[in-house]
Design a protein around this motif. Sequence first.
Motif, PDB file in Angstrom:
ATOM      1  N   GLU A  79       0.827  -1.206   0.000  1.00 24.71           N
ATOM      2  CA  GLU A  79       0.000   0.000   0.000  1.00 24.71           C
ATOM      3  C   GLU A  79       0.863   1.259   0.000  1.00 24.71           C
ATOM      4  O   GLU A  79       0.516   2.246  -0.640  1.00 24.71           O
ATOM      5  CB  GLU A  79      -0.945  -0.017   1.205  1.00 24.71           C
ATOM      6  N   HIS A  83       0.792   4.067  -2.983  1.00 27.63           N
ATOM      7  CA  HIS A  83       0.114   5.306  -2.585  1.00 27.63           C
ATOM      8  C   HIS A  83       0.307   6.463  -3.578  1.00 27.63           C
ATOM      9  O   HIS A  83      -0.679   7.111  -3.951  1.00 27.63           O
ATOM     10  CB  HIS A  83       0.574   5.704  -1.181  1.00 27.63           C
ATOM     11  N   ARG A  86      -2.159   6.542  -6.429  1.00 25.63           N
ATOM     12  CA  ARG A  86      -3.578   6.545  -6.100  1.00 25.63           C
ATOM     13  C   ARG A  86      -4.126   7.956  -5.995  1.00 25.63           C
ATOM     14  O   ARG A  86      -3.408   8.884  -5.600  1.00 25.63           O
ATOM     15  CB  ARG A  86      -3.796   5.829  -4.753  1.00 25.63           C
ATOM     16  N   SER A  88      -5.985   8.954  -3.710  1.00 28.55           N
ATOM     17  CA  SER A  88      -5.938   9.356  -2.302  1.00 28.55           C
ATOM     18  C   SER A  88      -4.626  10.039  -1.925  1.00 28.55           C
ATOM     19  O   SER A  88      -4.512  10.587  -0.837  1.00 28.55           O
ATOM     20  CB  SER A  88      -6.166   8.142  -1.402  1.00 28.55           C
ATOM     21  N   SER A  89      -3.632  10.024  -2.836  1.00 24.09           N
ATOM     22  CA  SER A  89      -2.358  10.696  -2.536  1.00 24.09           C
ATOM     23  C   SER A  89      -2.456  12.197  -2.750  1.00 24.09           C
ATOM     24  O   SER A  89      -1.539  12.939  -2.381  1.00 24.09           O
ATOM     25  CB  SER A  89      -1.244  10.133  -3.417  1.00 24.09           C
ATOM     26  N   GLY A  90      -3.553  12.640  -3.374  1.00 22.38           N
ATOM     27  CA  GLY A  90      -3.712  14.059  -3.647  1.00 22.38           C
ATOM     28  C   GLY A  90      -2.920  14.527  -4.860  1.00 22.38           C
ATOM     29  O   GLY A  90      -2.927  15.704  -5.203  1.00 22.38           O
ATOM     30  N   ARG A  91      -2.228  13.624  -5.522  1.00 21.50           N
ATOM     31  CA  ARG A  91      -1.453  14.004  -6.709  1.00 21.50           C
ATOM     32  C   ARG A  91      -2.367  14.077  -7.922  1.00 21.50           C
ATOM     33  O   ARG A  91      -3.410  13.432  -7.947  1.00 21.50           O
ATOM     34  CB  ARG A  91      -0.353  12.979  -6.988  1.00 21.50           C
TER      35      ARG A  91
ATOM     36  N   LEU B 159      -8.604  13.913   2.417  1.00 23.64           N
ATOM     37  CA  LEU B 159      -8.527  14.204   0.981  1.00 23.64           C
ATOM     38  C   LEU B 159      -8.817  15.664   0.668  1.00 23.64           C
ATOM     39  O   LEU B 159      -8.574  16.112  -0.434  1.00 23.64           O
ATOM     40  CB  LEU B 159      -9.519  13.322   0.211  1.00 23.64           C
ATOM     41  N   SER B 162      -6.598  17.871  -1.501  1.00 23.00           N
ATOM     42  CA  SER B 162      -6.436  17.543  -2.907  1.00 23.00           C
ATOM     43  C   SER B 162      -7.538  18.145  -3.764  1.00 23.00           C
ATOM     44  O   SER B 162      -7.356  18.393  -4.942  1.00 23.00           O
ATOM     45  CB  SER B 162      -6.415  16.027  -3.097  1.00 23.00           C
ATOM     46  N   GLU B 168       1.292  19.940  -7.497  1.00 22.94           N
ATOM     47  CA  GLU B 168       1.780  18.742  -6.837  1.00 22.94           C
ATOM     48  C   GLU B 168       2.414  19.094  -5.503  1.00 22.94           C
ATOM     49  O   GLU B 168       3.097  18.284  -4.915  1.00 22.94           O
ATOM     50  CB  GLU B 168       2.807  18.046  -7.729  1.00 22.94           C
ATOM     51  N   THR B 170       1.313  19.683  -2.538  1.00 20.66           N
ATOM     52  CA  THR B 170       0.826  19.193  -1.246  1.00 20.66           C
ATOM     53  C   THR B 170       0.355  17.739  -1.325  1.00 20.66           C
ATOM     54  O   THR B 170      -0.812  17.450  -1.068  1.00 20.66           O
ATOM     55  CB  THR B 170      -0.336  20.059  -0.738  1.00 20.66           C
ATOM     56  N   PRO B 171       1.250  16.834  -1.720  1.00 21.42           N
ATOM     57  CA  PRO B 171       0.821  15.429  -1.708  1.00 21.42           C
ATOM     58  C   PRO B 171       0.508  14.983  -0.285  1.00 21.42           C
ATOM     59  O   PRO B 171       1.112  15.464   0.670  1.00 21.42           O
ATOM     60  CB  PRO B 171       2.021  14.674  -2.278  1.00 21.42           C
ATOM     61  N   ILE B 172      -0.459  14.094  -0.182  1.00 16.56           N
ATOM     62  CA  ILE B 172      -0.885  13.618   1.136  1.00 16.56           C
ATOM     63  C   ILE B 172      -0.030  12.421   1.507  1.00 16.56           C
ATOM     64  O   ILE B 172       0.019  11.453   0.756  1.00 16.56           O
ATOM     65  CB  ILE B 172      -2.378  13.228   1.095  1.00 16.56           C
ATOM     66  N   PRO B 173       0.636  12.471   2.646  1.00 13.69           N
ATOM     67  CA  PRO B 173       1.467  11.316   3.015  1.00 13.69           C
ATOM     68  C   PRO B 173       0.614  10.086   3.312  1.00 13.69           C
ATOM     69  O   PRO B 173      -0.537  10.204   3.733  1.00 13.69           O
ATOM     70  CB  PRO B 173       2.221  11.786   4.272  1.00 13.69           C
ATOM     71  N   TRP B 174       1.207   8.925   3.098  1.00 13.97           N
ATOM     72  CA  TRP B 174       0.484   7.668   3.319  1.00 13.97           C
ATOM     73  C   TRP B 174       0.142   7.499   4.792  1.00 13.97           C
ATOM     74  O   TRP B 174       0.934   7.856   5.662  1.00 13.97           O
ATOM     75  CB  TRP B 174       1.348   6.487   2.877  1.00 13.97           C
ATOM     76  N   LEU B 178      -5.882   5.605   4.700  1.00 16.98           N
ATOM     77  CA  LEU B 178      -6.045   5.727   3.250  1.00 16.98           C
ATOM     78  C   LEU B 178      -6.050   4.370   2.540  1.00 16.98           C
ATOM     79  O   LEU B 178      -6.285   4.299   1.337  1.00 16.98           O
ATOM     80  CB  LEU B 178      -4.924   6.598   2.671  1.00 16.98           C
ATOM     81  N   VAL B 179      -5.789   3.336   3.276  1.00 21.83           N
ATOM     82  CA  VAL B 179      -5.744   1.996   2.667  1.00 21.83           C
ATOM     83  C   VAL B 179      -7.158   1.593   2.230  1.00 21.83           C
ATOM     84  O   VAL B 179      -8.127   1.795   2.964  1.00 21.83           O
ATOM     85  CB  VAL B 179      -5.179   0.973   3.691  1.00 21.83           C
TER      86      VAL B 179
END
Lengths: 293, 299
Positions: A79, A83, A86, A88-91, B159, B162, B168, B170-174, B178-179
């Motif tokens: 996962e 990430h 996905r 959900s990463s906000g990318r 989320l 986003s 790009e 502010t990517p959200i860290p894992w 989020l799984v």
Amino acid sequence: MEETEPQEAPNEIELPSGLELTPESASTITRSRLSRIIVLAGASESGKTTMLTAIYEKFCRGTFAGLRFAGSDTLWAWEQICHPLRKSSGRSSPKTERTKRTDEQPLLHLRLQSELAVDQTVDVLMTDISGERFEAAIESTDECKKLTLVRRADHFIVCLDGERLCNDRLRHNVRAEGRATLRVFIEAGMLDKASSVMVLFTKADLLRKTPNVDSLISEIEAEYTDKFQSAVGALRFQAVAAYPFQTAIGVDDLIRRWTSETRVGRHVEEVPETSTVGERQMDRFRDTLTNGH
Amino acid sequence: MDIKNIVIGLPETGKTTFLAALWHVVTSREISGSLTLNEYPPERGYIEKLVRKWLDLESVGRTSQESINQIVMKLTSPADNATEEIVFPDVSGELYRDEILKGRICSPASYALFQKASNILLFVNPNRIQGPDRIDEVGSKGSSSTPKSSSLAELDALLAPSANAATESTPIPWEPDLVPTQVKMVELLQLIASICENKFGIAVVVSAWDRIPQPCTPSEWLRKELPLLHQFLMANSGEYRCKFFGVSAFGGDPEKDVSALGRKHTRPSDRIIVHEDHGTPHHDITAPIRWLIFKDAAN
């Protein structure tokens, strides 16, 4: 009558992390189950991790290549590497994070089962080793020998970056890196006549779009075959593309081969405890896949 | 000897509502052929409070994270009059999410529950599915047939950046929240299986079944919407026997359909909807327990 001391109530019990395994922690799998070790070699950003994510992500969407997902001891590791691909990463665009260099040989795990027969299950352990360590192995035999999993690998995969092969300036270095990788591991005794080696041309979607790259690939195949075929058990070539994900090329062939084939002339002492059953299982497994497709 | 069950599910997957409806059915004997309560347990305050809310079509509320309420039912099967004492620990979804999946730890109390479990009721709420949606995937699960809940508060919060982010930067860290849901469920089952001393049966309960927009069987739904979990269960069917149930314990949305649900059914049990892979829908919410514990062949 013996008196037993009252036992203190145990504190919280730590559960497995779900992160990458090490060769040591994976030994509980390799010792007791039919398993395959896959070593993915190649320079940084040659597409090793991306290829692995494509395999896992395919199973997240259903059965794949005649196989079904039966479990994984490294779900959190999968996962984490998926990430950045996905939503959900906000990318806004997918990105595979560069694998961090460590002194470990991290392994990702999938337990897979033939769709046609529930008694045919195999554990696949795939390395996610940084490209820097393979670059270091080219420069130093000591570094090369630290990658001990190569000696045990059922499949040794050399990834050649298809994107760089499409670049007139960079392609020669890619070809040289692949050649050097095979040579140093053979000369260090890490690959031998029992080794099953595959040269993987990654990012095949880009290769297909680039004119005249076919002849370059043919030249590389001819050169590597000439130089290394006799030193290893099997040498194969394949083109793969993990992108675009929905039309990925060659990923199904890859996982099918990894699950159904083992080292060439595998020594008896290397076979797990369940060897007799395991090898029979493996033969049936291969037959099922062959007949099923 | 009592039979230990565990009820697994992430927060708000319908676990407690199921237990409330189950208590009503086994005590009221409104459904012909259902399991029945043999005798009232000495302590029943917790479940009685829940069932009163269920009867009033009120949300039964969130299960306390502080302690695990044990619901004990001595149930009799109408098929052969066999009686079993069955223990249902009402474990909060937060325990699974925060302690097991995020913290990767297990309290001694939870460990003991998992170690001795004989059966698992596994709950999934189709309105709270987080898919493995990829950025480069056209027509990903985000646009699937299952409606997505607007109440996925934690996830929405994660989320939120986003939604407005055009860059790009502010990517959200894992993090484990989020799984995807299917991966969390597989991981929970794997972890519990590694602790459990028994070969257990799994009844998969897809809750809020009335909200499934397209007709399908529970196993078809799982294969389509949670394929990794479906494969895992199929692949391990030699280890864990497994059956799928679509259940609506309220029979509709208790907030929107309250008057219709109240008017339509004279007996509260009749508003329960249970779908199995074969046969016609029915109201017997004891079906998963009959299958798990009484090995009801006809079920």
